[in-house]
Motif scaffolding. Structure first.
Motif, PDB file in Angstrom:
ATOM      1  N   LYS A 418       0.829  -1.210   0.000  1.00  0.00           N
ATOM      2  CA  LYS A 418       0.000   0.000   0.000  1.00  0.00           C
ATOM      3  C   LYS A 418       0.868   1.266   0.000  1.00  0.00           C
ATOM      4  N   PHE A 419       1.977   1.153   0.734  1.00  0.00           N
ATOM      5  CA  PHE A 419       2.881   2.305   0.737  1.00  0.00           C
ATOM      6  C   PHE A 419       3.442   2.539  -0.667  1.00  0.00           C
ATOM      7  N   GLY A 420       3.775   1.409  -1.358  1.00  0.00           N
ATOM      8  CA  GLY A 420       4.275   1.501  -2.730  1.00  0.00           C
ATOM      9  C   GLY A 420       3.285   2.230  -3.619  1.00  0.00           C
ATOM     10  N   VAL A 421       2.004   1.866  -3.508  1.00  0.00           N
ATOM     11  CA  VAL A 421       0.968   2.518  -4.309  1.00  0.00           C
ATOM     12  C   VAL A 421       0.937   4.011  -3.994  1.00  0.00           C
ATOM     13  N   LEU A 422       1.067   4.317  -2.691  1.00  0.00           N
ATOM     14  CA  LEU A 422       1.049   5.726  -2.284  1.00  0.00           C
ATOM     15  C   LEU A 422       2.207   6.485  -2.930  1.00  0.00           C
ATOM     16  N   VAL A 423       3.396   5.852  -2.918  1.00  0.00           N
ATOM     17  CA  VAL A 423       4.567   6.514  -3.510  1.00  0.00           C
ATOM     18  C   VAL A 423       4.298   6.784  -4.996  1.00  0.00           C
ATOM     19  N   LEU A 424       3.736   5.771  -5.667  1.00  0.00           N
ATOM     20  CA  LEU A 424       3.446   5.944  -7.094  1.00  0.00           C
ATOM     21  C   LEU A 424       2.434   7.082  -7.295  1.00  0.00           C
ATOM     22  N   GLU A 425       1.450   7.172  -6.424  1.00  0.00           N
ATOM     23  CA  GLU A 425       0.470   8.268  -6.518  1.00  0.00           C
ATOM     24  C   GLU A 425       1.148   9.615  -6.366  1.00  0.00           C
ATOM     25  N   MET A 426       2.073   9.673  -5.421  1.00  0.00           N
ATOM     26  CA  MET A 426       2.758  10.937  -5.146  1.00  0.00           C
ATOM     27  C   MET A 426       3.616  11.356  -6.329  1.00  0.00           C
ATOM     28  N   VAL A 427       4.208  10.365  -6.968  1.00  0.00           N
ATOM     29  CA  VAL A 427       5.111  10.684  -8.072  1.00  0.00           C
ATOM     30  C   VAL A 427       4.317  11.017  -9.341  1.00  0.00           C
ATOM     31  N   THR A 428       3.275  10.225  -9.597  1.00  0.00           N
ATOM     32  CA  THR A 428       2.557  10.401 -10.864  1.00  0.00           C
ATOM     33  C   THR A 428       1.433  11.430 -10.752  1.00  0.00           C
ATOM     34  N   ASN A 429       0.999  11.690  -9.519  1.00  0.00           N
ATOM     35  CA  ASN A 429      -0.165  12.539  -9.294  1.00  0.00           C
ATOM     36  C   ASN A 429      -1.378  11.989 -10.050  1.00  0.00           C
ATOM     37  N   ARG A 430      -1.460  10.675 -10.091  1.00  0.00           N
ATOM     38  CA  ARG A 430      -2.650  10.012 -10.659  1.00  0.00           C
ATOM     39  C   ARG A 430      -3.252   9.111  -9.581  1.00  0.00           C
ATOM     40  N   ARG A 431      -4.531   8.781  -9.719  1.00  0.00           N
ATOM     41  CA  ARG A 431      -5.220   8.008  -8.692  1.00  0.00           C
ATOM     42  C   ARG A 431      -5.537   6.620  -9.215  1.00  0.00           C
ATOM     43  N   PRO A 432      -5.395   5.583  -8.407  1.00  0.00           N
ATOM     44  CA  PRO A 432      -5.718   4.226  -8.884  1.00  0.00           C
ATOM     45  C   PRO A 432      -7.140   4.142  -9.450  1.00  0.00           C
ATOM     46  N   ARG A 433      -8.062   4.913  -8.869  1.00  0.00           N
ATOM     47  CA  ARG A 433      -9.457   4.775  -9.340  1.00  0.00           C
ATOM     48  C   ARG A 433      -9.621   5.223 -10.789  1.00  0.00           C
ATOM     49  N   GLU A 434      -8.634   5.978 -11.285  1.00  0.00           N
ATOM     50  CA  GLU A 434      -8.700   6.344 -12.698  1.00  0.00           C
ATOM     51  C   GLU A 434      -8.451   5.132 -13.586  1.00  0.00           C
ATOM     52  N   PHE A 435      -7.938   4.062 -12.984  1.00  0.00           N
ATOM     53  CA  PHE A 435      -7.636   2.837 -13.737  1.00  0.00           C
ATOM     54  C   PHE A 435      -8.635   1.764 -13.333  1.00  0.00           C
ATOM     55  N   GLU A 436      -9.857   1.986 -13.645  1.00  0.00           N
ATOM     56  CA  GLU A 436     -10.956   1.082 -13.314  1.00  0.00           C
ATOM     57  C   GLU A 436     -10.989   0.802 -11.816  1.00  0.00           C
ATOM     58  N   GLY A 437     -10.572   1.803 -11.082  1.00  0.00           N
ATOM     59  CA  GLY A 437     -10.621   1.684  -9.614  1.00  0.00           C
ATOM     60  C   GLY A 437      -9.723   0.605  -9.080  1.00  0.00           C
ATOM     61  N   ASN A 438      -8.716   0.298  -9.759  1.00  0.00           N
ATOM     62  CA  ASN A 438      -7.953  -0.883  -9.435  1.00  0.00           C
ATOM     63  C   ASN A 438      -6.481  -0.547  -9.223  1.00  0.00           C
ATOM     64  N   GLU A 439      -5.991  -0.870  -8.056  1.00  0.00           N
ATOM     65  CA  GLU A 439      -4.585  -0.591  -7.765  1.00  0.00           C
ATOM     66  C   GLU A 439      -3.656  -1.381  -8.685  1.00  0.00           C
ATOM     67  N   VAL A 440      -4.067  -2.620  -8.963  1.00  0.00           N
ATOM     68  CA  VAL A 440      -3.200  -3.489  -9.769  1.00  0.00           C
ATOM     69  C   VAL A 440      -3.012  -2.904 -11.168  1.00  0.00           C
ATOM     70  N   SER A 441      -4.104  -2.444 -11.751  1.00  0.00           N
ATOM     71  CA  SER A 441      -3.959  -1.890 -13.105  1.00  0.00           C
ATOM     72  C   SER A 441      -3.205  -0.562 -13.095  1.00  0.00           C
ATOM     73  N   PHE A 442      -3.361   0.173 -11.984  1.00  0.00           N
ATOM     74  CA  PHE A 442      -2.561   1.400 -11.836  1.00  0.00           C
ATOM     75  C   PHE A 442      -1.069   1.069 -11.825  1.00  0.00           C
ATOM     76  N   VAL A 443      -0.705   0.052 -11.035  1.00  0.00           N
ATOM     77  CA  VAL A 443       0.701  -0.346 -10.934  1.00  0.00           C
ATOM     78  C   VAL A 443       1.197  -0.865 -12.298  1.00  0.00           C
ATOM     79  N   GLU A 444       0.327  -1.637 -12.944  1.00  0.00           N
ATOM     80  CA  GLU A 444       0.702  -2.162 -14.268  1.00  0.00           C
ATOM     81  C   GLU A 444       0.970  -1.025 -15.255  1.00  0.00           C
ATOM     82  N   TRP A 445       0.132  -0.028 -15.146  1.00  0.00           N
ATOM     83  CA  TRP A 445       0.291   1.134 -16.045  1.00  0.00           C
ATOM     84  C   TRP A 445       1.660   1.789 -15.844  1.00  0.00           C
ATOM     85  N   VAL A 446       2.068   1.949 -14.575  1.00  0.00           N
ATOM     86  CA  VAL A 446       3.369   2.553 -14.303  1.00  0.00           C
ATOM     87  C   VAL A 446       4.474   1.638 -14.825  1.00  0.00           C
ATOM     88  N   THR A 447       4.329   0.326 -14.574  1.00  0.00           N
ATOM     89  CA  THR A 447       5.356  -0.631 -14.971  1.00  0.00           C
ATOM     90  C   THR A 447       5.625  -0.591 -16.483  1.00  0.00           C
TER      91      THR A 447
END
Ligand code: NAG
Ligand code: NAG
Ligand code: NAG
Length: 509
Positions: A418-447
């Motif tokens: 969860k902290f990792g997701v938070l760091v990614l949010e802070m860096v990208t200034n994007r929200r997981p919910r923009e990716f079908e509300g899904n943290e996994v797809s948010f992380v995949e998008w960054v990857t």
């Protein structure tokens, strides 16, 4: 002279009693009329008064010599009539009980009573059918302890006030007389003597006063006790916040307290309403503002027990990056948690409205890692929500984790993720919910963009400055490592802490 030491009255009596016959009380008056004090009487009195100045006749004028002398004669007679054992040394008792023939005679000797011997402590003139007024002469004997005038036919007023002269009087009996009917309201008198002192005497205690007292005692007192108990239970069970701190149960809030703190759960204090909770703004009696979160779920007993257990843990937490839990309410009707008040301005609002510089973002991450480490050390069972919308700002702009819960099976991996997701949010200034509300797809998008095209995902506000970009890229890498749960590559919290504090130091320097 041999008689100097004996009691003054009897000194004289020894000299003169020969001319007296105690057997014929009737002749006492006659004898008294004929008697004259001996020539040295004045000297005797002077001597006696030197030895004992408190004697009643010491203050008398010389004209009273005759009366003083006569009183000593009467004293001698009365002593013997009263069956005192030693009529030479002392004279404690006037006992004329049931002597109707001579009692009136002795009462008539005013001069005797005027110089009432100091040794007399008991006067009993009862059972004599005496008529007339109350024998006020007895008030001269201020030292007496017992006075019995019962069973006579005395009438008129009883000089109630005069009893205050008889300080040492402990037993008074004026029962069975014909005094004028009077209601006694002299509180002092009634305090000293109860109604058994004046049975059938004409005197009556003032029933109104007694009634008032009885009312006070029988009704008002229990009432006061009941009121006190009611008040105390009201305080204990409804409003313990009115009790001094030492008598309160710490952390415990009652529904009545919450009601008072929120102005009766008024609409103006309702901050947010959702399916599961109502959040209110409240003010404690000490003036501090609080946030009250009321849970709508029905509370089974087991549910309540768990809830209380959880709250007991949460109130222990104290760290500047954690919202302070102040207490809870676990009544059957109402389940709530009370925390310190923090304005609703959260990291998500902050990111989207101001797009802050990297040094501020890493400052927020640092604060959160501090809070996480604090929990990890002391309360690993406490889980928390790291969504940017759940992280609030304290008054000195420190980030604060605001939502916790106690988990039975706690997982460190999940927290780091969860902290990792938070760091990614802070860096990208994007929200997981923009990716079908899904943290996994948010992380995949960054990857997808990392490492080759990481600039594509990094917030463009950060991309402009060279250093910030480097640091942000490093943070992105950390964020991705944290979300890497499959291959055991996830860093520990200590490692995360090291990286974040290094990045933080770089910005501060
Ligand atoms: C009452 O008794 C005390 C001693 O018991 C004595 O000292 C005092 O003088 C007495 N009072 C009067 C008024 O005689
Ligand atoms: C009245 O007072 C006497 C002592 O003076 C006491 O023995 C008695 O019990 C009292 N009676 C009542 C009814 O209070
Ligand atoms: C006074 O005398 C009466 C009658 O003898 C008696 O019933 C009563 O108890 C006495 N009161 C006191 C205070 O001794």
């Amino acid at each position: 002279m041999a008689f100097i030491n004996s009691t003054p009255f009897f000194i004289i009596l020894i000299v003169s009693s020969t001319s007296f016959s105690s057997a014929f009380a009737g002749s006492v008056v006659e004898d008294l009329n004929n008697l004259k004090p001996p020539p040295n009487f004045k000297q005797t009195i002077t001597n006696n008064c030197q030895l004992n100045p408190s004697l009643r006749y010491c203050n008398a004028t010389p004209h009273d010599l005759d009366e003083i002398f006569k009183s000593t004669i009467v004293a001698s007679h009365l002593c013997r009539e009263s069956k005192n054992p030693n009529c030479v040394e002392s004279f404690p008792k006037i006992n004329l009980r049931d002597r109707p023939k001579i009692a009136p005679l002795y009462l008539s000797f005013s001069f005797f009573w005027k110089y009432c011997p100091l040794t007399i402590v008991v006067i009993d003139i009862s059972h004599n059918s005496l008529r007339g007024e109350f024998p006020s002469d007895v008030f001269h004997c201020t030292q007496i302890r017992r006075l019995d005038l019962s069973h006579n036919e005395l009438s008129g007023e009883v000089p109630i006030q005069n009893f205050s002269l008889l300080n040492n009087l402990t037993m008074l009996n004026i029962s069975y007389n014909y005094f004028s009917e009077t209601k006694i309201s002299d509180a002092q008198f009634l305090k000293r003597f109860n109604s058994s002192s004046f049975i059938h005497s004409g005197l009556l205690p003032d029933h109104n006063k007694f009634k008032i007292k009885a009312v006070l005692l029988l009704i008002l007192f229990p009432l006061v006790v009941i009121l006190f108990v009611v008040l105390l239970s009201w305080l204990c069970f409804w409003r313990p916040d009115f009790l001094p701190r030492m008598f309160r149960r710490k952390y415990k809030f009652t529904p009545a307290m919450l009601k008072a703190e929120t102005d009766g759960f008024s609409k103006s204090n309702l901050v947010r309403r959702s399916a599961k909770t109502d959040i209110y703004r409240g003010v404690l009696r000490d003036g501090s503002r609080v946030r009250i979160e009321i849970y709508k779920s029905s509370a089974s007993r087991e549910n309540r027990r768990k809830f209380v257990e959880e709250c007991r843990v949460l109130v222990e937490l104290c760290h500047e990056n954690l919202v302070q839990v102040l207490g809870w309410c676990d009544s059957r009707r109402l389940k709530a948690v009370v925390t310190e008040w923090v304005d609703e301005y959260n990291v998500e609002m902050w990111l989207s409205s101001t797009a802050p510089q990297w040094k501020y973002r890493v400052g927020v991450l640092m604060g959160i890692v501090e809070g996480m480490s604090y929990l990890q050390e002391g309360w690993p069972e406490v889980d928390y929500d790291l969504k940017t919308s759940s992280i609030l700002f304290s008054q000195n702009e420190e980030p604060m984790i605001s939502r916790f819960r106690v988990e039975e099976h706690h997982s460190c991996t999940r927290k780091i993720y969860k902290f990792g997701v938070l760091v990614l949010e802070m860096v990208t200034n994007r929200r997981p919910r923009e990716f079908e509300g899904n943290e996994v797809s948010f992380v995949e998008w960054v990857t997808e963009y990392y490492p080759g095209n990481s600039e594509e995902v990094i917030d463009e506000k950060l991309s402009r400055a060279g250093h910030d970009l480097d640091h942000a890229t490093e943070a992105l890498e950390l964020g991705l490592m944290c979300t890497e749960t499959t291959q055991g590559q996830q860093p520990s919290l200590d490692e995360v802490y090291d990286v974040i504090s290094r990045l933080h130091r770089c910005c501060v320097a």
